[in-house]
Design a protein around this motif. Structure first.
Motif, mmCIF file in Angstrom:
data_model
loop_
_atom_site.group_PDB
_atom_site.id
_atom_site.type_symbol
_atom_site.label_atom_id
_atom_site.label_comp_id
_atom_site.label_asym_id
_atom_site.label_seq_id
_atom_site.Cartn_x
_atom_site.Cartn_y
_atom_site.Cartn_z
ATOM 1 N N LEU A 90 0.827 -1.208 0.000
ATOM 2 C CA LEU A 90 0.000 0.000 0.000
ATOM 3 C C LEU A 90 0.860 1.256 0.000
ATOM 4 O O LEU A 90 0.594 2.224 -0.719
ATOM 5 N N TYR A 91 1.921 1.236 0.813
ATOM 6 C CA TYR A 91 2.797 2.407 0.889
ATOM 7 C C TYR A 91 3.524 2.639 -0.439
ATOM 8 O O TYR A 91 3.554 3.768 -0.960
ATOM 9 N N VAL A 92 4.087 1.585 -1.001
ATOM 10 C CA VAL A 92 4.891 1.735 -2.217
ATOM 11 C C VAL A 92 4.016 2.096 -3.412
ATOM 12 O O VAL A 92 4.334 3.009 -4.187
ATOM 13 N N VAL A 93 2.908 1.392 -3.589
ATOM 14 C CA VAL A 93 2.080 1.573 -4.777
ATOM 15 C C VAL A 93 1.302 2.884 -4.734
ATOM 16 O O VAL A 93 1.173 3.575 -5.748
ATOM 17 N N HIS A 94 0.813 3.268 -3.546
ATOM 18 C CA HIS A 94 -0.078 4.417 -3.469
ATOM 19 C C HIS A 94 0.585 5.703 -2.965
ATOM 20 O O HIS A 94 0.053 6.794 -3.164
ATOM 21 N N PHE A 95 1.740 5.593 -2.334
ATOM 22 C CA PHE A 95 2.361 6.791 -1.752
ATOM 23 C C PHE A 95 3.786 7.020 -2.272
ATOM 24 O O PHE A 95 4.066 8.062 -2.857
ATOM 25 N N ALA A 96 4.681 6.067 -2.074
ATOM 26 C CA ALA A 96 6.083 6.269 -2.455
ATOM 27 C C ALA A 96 6.264 6.279 -3.960
ATOM 28 O O ALA A 96 6.959 7.133 -4.521
ATOM 29 N N LYS A 97 5.675 5.307 -4.649
ATOM 30 C CA LYS A 97 5.761 5.173 -6.103
ATOM 31 C C LYS A 97 7.204 5.309 -6.600
ATOM 32 O O LYS A 97 7.513 6.167 -7.436
ATOM 33 N N PRO A 98 8.104 4.464 -6.120
ATOM 34 C CA PRO A 98 9.514 4.596 -6.521
ATOM 35 C C PRO A 98 9.746 4.113 -7.942
ATOM 36 O O PRO A 98 9.079 3.211 -8.436
ATOM 37 N N ASP A 99 10.679 4.742 -8.591
ATOM 38 C CA ASP A 99 11.071 4.316 -9.937
ATOM 39 C C ASP A 99 12.261 3.369 -9.805
ATOM 40 O O ASP A 99 13.375 3.655 -10.238
ATOM 41 N N LEU A 100 12.014 2.241 -9.165
ATOM 42 C CA LEU A 100 13.070 1.272 -8.878
ATOM 43 C C LEU A 100 12.673 -0.093 -9.400
ATOM 44 O O LEU A 100 11.496 -0.400 -9.561
ATOM 45 N N GLY A 101 13.674 -0.919 -9.630
ATOM 46 C CA GLY A 101 13.415 -2.281 -10.080
ATOM 47 C C GLY A 101 14.382 -3.256 -9.444
ATOM 48 O O GLY A 101 15.478 -2.887 -9.024
ATOM 49 N N VAL A 102 13.941 -4.508 -9.354
ATOM 50 C CA VAL A 102 14.767 -5.591 -8.841
ATOM 51 C C VAL A 102 14.643 -6.760 -9.800
ATOM 52 O O VAL A 102 13.532 -7.179 -10.139
#
Length: 366
Positions: free
Chosen positions: A196-208
């Motif tokens: 919830l935090y990553v998808v709706h708030f942080a939205k980082p342009d990162l990949g693994v």
């Protein structure tokens, strides 16, 4: 998206499960919905949505829910790391390897705009083969470069690394012995909160490992949600009528993170309730085999091929109609020729001496 058998005889277990539940039917339906949803994106038209997400994205979540529910039981019945990973690998990799090789060495040469000598010497070709080790690549040299959705050869494969990661994570939470319910609930709540935090708030342009974190976290919680329902809730709690009512109420939840929380609560319960409903009206869907994985991995390249040769721009229903039968045929061949034979190699669960003695005592043999 997986056929998950924990019996020492996979074919026998498969035939038994088909007669008792609707899992095969719902998986196959979800796979076809993915193809349907992709038909819009691959023809440049607006993708239909349901429950606030593209229909294909909801279908992927359905796969993860069912996979989590069934895979965690496979681990609990036989908590051997080697045998567990062998079973999961035999389900994922044979079909993936063949699909990747066919895309690279059959579809690619037929669809490329480059001379074959240039195609086969391009570094993009060898890079594409990384999909075999769960590093999906979208490009083959000169392939689909002028499609309305350009260059992407198989956009469905991105979920496989996420699913395999969940195969590894889930047993680490459950382990064995007492406390499984507490551990899986805490692990599930933690992953849902992070997502919830990553998808709706942080939205980082990162990949693994070649995968966007936000995309992975959009689907990964549903695997653990399925596993949590399996461990923490008795089967009697599932009710198809309650599930249907909850689905009707879900659109009333305001948009945003709270809606995603509602989806976490309702979608897994609904899918598992329909899958386990009695009588199992759709139980015969898997009598000829489990074609869902094949439909999932072959649908996208076939749809791109139809877009290339039949110019389906702006015509999603034409693309879907042209693609469905070839996809089903290829998935059936994949099941019969590749997937089913490899599944027969799944390691058998070892029976302890204690359980053998107990069994013999109960039968009067001792």
């Amino acid at each position: 998206m997986q056929l998950l058998s924990t019996d020492s005889n996979p074919s026998r277990q498969s035939s038994v499960s088909h007669s008792k539940d609707n899992f095969d039917a719902i998986r196959l339906f979800a796979a076809v919905v993915v193809v349907y949803g992709h038909a819009f994106a691959l023809t440049g038209t607006a993708v239909p949505t349901i429950f606030g997400h593209p229909v294909s994205a909801i279908a992927v979540k359905v796969f993860f829910i069912i996979s989590g529910y069934l895979v965690i039981e496979s681990w609990r019945r036989d908590p051997s790391v080697l045998r567990y990973l062998s079973r999961r690998s035999l389900r994922i990799f044979p079909g993936l390897v063949v699909c990747t090789l066919l895309s690279a060495f059959l579809l690619g040469p037929l669809a490329t705009s480059l001379p074959l000598s240039e195609y086969f010497t391009s570094p993009l070709l060898t890079r594409y083969l990384r999909a075999i080790i769960l590093r999906p690549q979208t490009l083959l040299p000169g392939v689909f470069e002028h499609n309305i959705y350009p260059n992407a050869v198989n956009g469905s494969l991105w979920t496989l690394p996420v699913e395999f990661a969940m195969y590894v994570v889930s047993p680490l939470l459950v382990l064995w012995g007492r406390g499984q319910k507490t551990r899986i609930i805490l692990g599930c709540l933690s992953l849902c909160g992070l997502a919830l935090y990553v998808v709706h708030f942080a939205k980082p342009d990162l990949g693994v490992h070649g995968q966007a974190i936000s995309d992975a976290l959009d689907v990964a919680p549903y695997f653990l949600l399925g596993a949590t329902w399996r461990i923490a809730a008795p089967r009697a709690v599932f009710n198809a009528q309650i599930a249907l009512f909850a689905l009707f109420l879900l659109p009333l939840v305001p948009a945003g993170p709270q809606y995603e929380i509602g989806l976490y609560l309702v979608l897994p319960y609904a899918i598992l309730s329909f899958s386990l409903a009695k009588p199992a009206l759709l139980r015969s869907a898997g009598r000829f085999g489990d074609f869902s994985y094949g439909v999932y991995i072959y649908g996208f390249p076939i749809q791109q091929t139809m877009a290339l040769f039949f110019h389906t721009q702006g015509q999603p229903f034409l693309n879907f109609g042209l693609s469905l039968v070839p996809t089903l045929v290829l998935s059936a061949l994949s099941w019969r020729i590749v997937e089913k034979p490899f599944l027969s190699l799944k390691p058998r669960r070892q029976t302890s001496v204690k359980s053998v003695v107990s069994s013999e005592t109960a039968s009067g043999a001792v």
